[in-house]
Design an enzyme around this catalytic site. Structure first.
Site, PDB file in Angstrom:
ATOM      1  N   LEU A  60       0.671  -1.003   0.000  1.00 31.11           N
ATOM      2  CA  LEU A  60      -0.242  -0.055  -0.099  1.00 31.11           C
ATOM      3  C   LEU A  60       0.844   1.465   0.424  1.00 31.11           C
ATOM      4  CD1 LEU A  60      -2.503  -0.948   2.754  1.00 31.11           C
ATOM      5  CD2 LEU A  60      -3.384  -0.416   0.133  1.00 31.11           C
ATOM      6  N   SER A  63       3.555   2.157   2.751  1.00 29.15           N
ATOM      7  CA  SER A  63       3.483   0.637   3.439  1.00 29.15           C
ATOM      8  C   SER A  63       5.652   0.642   4.021  1.00 29.15           C
ATOM      9  CB  SER A  63       3.277  -0.485   2.952  1.00 29.15           C
ATOM     10  OG  SER A  63       4.132  -0.691   1.603  1.00 29.15           O
ATOM     11  N   GLY A  64       6.080   2.022   2.835  1.00 23.77           N
ATOM     12  CA  GLY A  64       7.519   2.249   2.895  1.00 23.77           C
ATOM     13  C   GLY A  64       8.101   1.204   2.265  1.00 23.77           C
ATOM     14  N   LYS A  65       7.872   1.549   1.360  1.00 31.47           N
ATOM     15  CA  LYS A  65       7.973   0.880  -0.250  1.00 31.47           C
ATOM     16  C   LYS A  65       9.948   1.398  -0.947  1.00 31.47           C
ATOM     17  CE  LYS A  65       4.225   1.571  -3.176  1.00 31.47           C
ATOM     18  NZ  LYS A  65       4.318   1.323  -1.856  1.00 31.47           N
ATOM     19  N   SER A  66       9.147   3.105  -1.104  1.00 35.57           N
ATOM     20  CA  SER A  66      10.033   4.188  -1.305  1.00 35.57           C
ATOM     21  C   SER A  66      12.033   3.467   0.167  1.00 35.57           C
ATOM     22  CB  SER A  66      10.108   4.982  -1.684  1.00 35.57           C
ATOM     23  OG  SER A  66       8.786   5.279  -1.710  1.00 35.57           O
ATOM     24  N   SER A 133       1.516  -1.739  -7.633  1.00 36.79           N
ATOM     25  CA  SER A 133       1.469  -2.712  -8.330  1.00 36.79           C
ATOM     26  C   SER A 133       0.345  -3.566  -7.578  1.00 36.79           C
ATOM     27  CB  SER A 133       2.430  -3.197  -8.443  1.00 36.79           C
ATOM     28  OG  SER A 133       3.192  -3.979  -7.687  1.00 36.79           O
TER      29      SER A 133
END
Ligand SMILES: Nc1ncnc2c1ncn2[C@@H]1O[C@H](COP(=O)(O)OS(=O)(=O)O)[C@@H](OP(=O)(O)O)[C@H]1O
Ligand SMILES: Nc1ncnc2c1ncn2[C@@H]1O[C@H](COP(=O)(O)OP(=O)(O)O)[C@@H](O)[C@H]1O
Length: 229
Positions: A60, A63-66, A133
């Site tokens: 989401l 969520s901390g992807k980057s 995604s």
């Protein structure tokens, strides 16, 4: 004997020619043919002393992807490994600036990122793609572009309420107020992976630090031979 071999050879050549012509009429209507290079992925990996692959971070917004992508890249860089981040937000500033957040455009966004990631992996780079995604089918299509094992899907499983409490860009607030429509997790779907290589699960509000989480991914790369040629 010799004449028989020549005859068979000729027949094979004729058949290959026929197949190519058939392909150029049906499967390849634009007559585009692959041009092979003399330098291959293995040669590039030898120079880099690593194996090209794609680490695909999904989850989401918030969520901390980057953050994780940067931590992994930083840690690998300090070990002399070549990485490149394809960040959802950043790609939408350039290559994918023509795309919206409709289901179709999100799919096209992921398809293009998948194709670029595939090229980077073929160049020998450890590519870290981080985008929401949200659709399983789109992620699976990206996986299918790569050799087995080279697509490492990582689900950052952070509950919606935690992402929403973080809300660093204020987008959840706007989505709840109806000012941003079709926001993932609010009024647009997110399909979690059914089976992926790594799940980083956060229960409650306590979370592992990005650098500790990055080490989990790096251990996976190490164990699976991606950090040597
Ligand atoms: N409607 C809607 N839904 C979700 N996200 C939105 C939307 N509008 C803008 N944003 C911002 O765009 C970032 C997500 O872009 P992505 O390319 O990763 O999205 S997607 O994979 O095509 O779904 C996402 O960035 P992250 O927070 O880094 O995930 C948001 O900041
Ligand atoms: N492991 C973590 N623990 C606590 N907060 C985090 C963690 N990773 C990221 N954050 C914070 O969460 C917010 C969203 O992180 P970000 O990396 O931008 O997420 P995404 O790219 O998925 O939208 C940021 O404010 C960031 O500092």
């Amino acid at each position: 004997m010799m004449t028989m071999i020549i005859k068979i050879f000729n027949q094979v050549i004729i058949q290959v020619g026929k197949n190519l012509r058939q392909m150029s009429n049906s499967e390849n209507p634009l007559n585009i043919l692959w041009h092979e290079s003399s330098i291959h992925k293995l040669d590039r990996q030898e120079i880099l002393q690593q194996k090209g692959c794609v680490i695909w971070l999904t989850g989401l917004s918030g969520s901390g992807k980057s953050t994780l992508a940067c931590a992994v890249s930083q840690s690998l860089h300090s070990r002399g490994k070549l990485t490149y981040i394809l960040d959802g937000d950043n790609i939408r500033h350039g290559l994918n600036r023509d795309l919206s957040f409709s289901k179709e455009d999100r799919s096209e966004n992921i398809r293009r990122i998948g194709e670029v990631a595939k090229l980077l992996a073929d160049a020998g780079v450890i590519c870290i793609a981080s985008s929401i995604s949200p659709y399983r089918k789109d992620r699976d299509a990206c996986r299918a572009l790569l050799p087995k094992g080279d697509f490492i899907e990582v689900f950052i499983d952070v509950p919606l309420y935690v992402c929403e409490a973080r809300d660093p860009k204020g987008l959840y607030k706007l989505a709840r107020a109806g000012k941003v429509k079709g926001f993932t997790g609010v009024d647009d779907p997110y399909e979690p992976p059914c089976s992926c290589e790594i799940v980083l699960q956060q229960k409650g509000t306590d979370s592992m630090s990005p650098s500790d989480t990055a080490e989990i991914l790096i251990s996976y790369l190490e164990k699976n031979g991606y950090l040597r040629a």
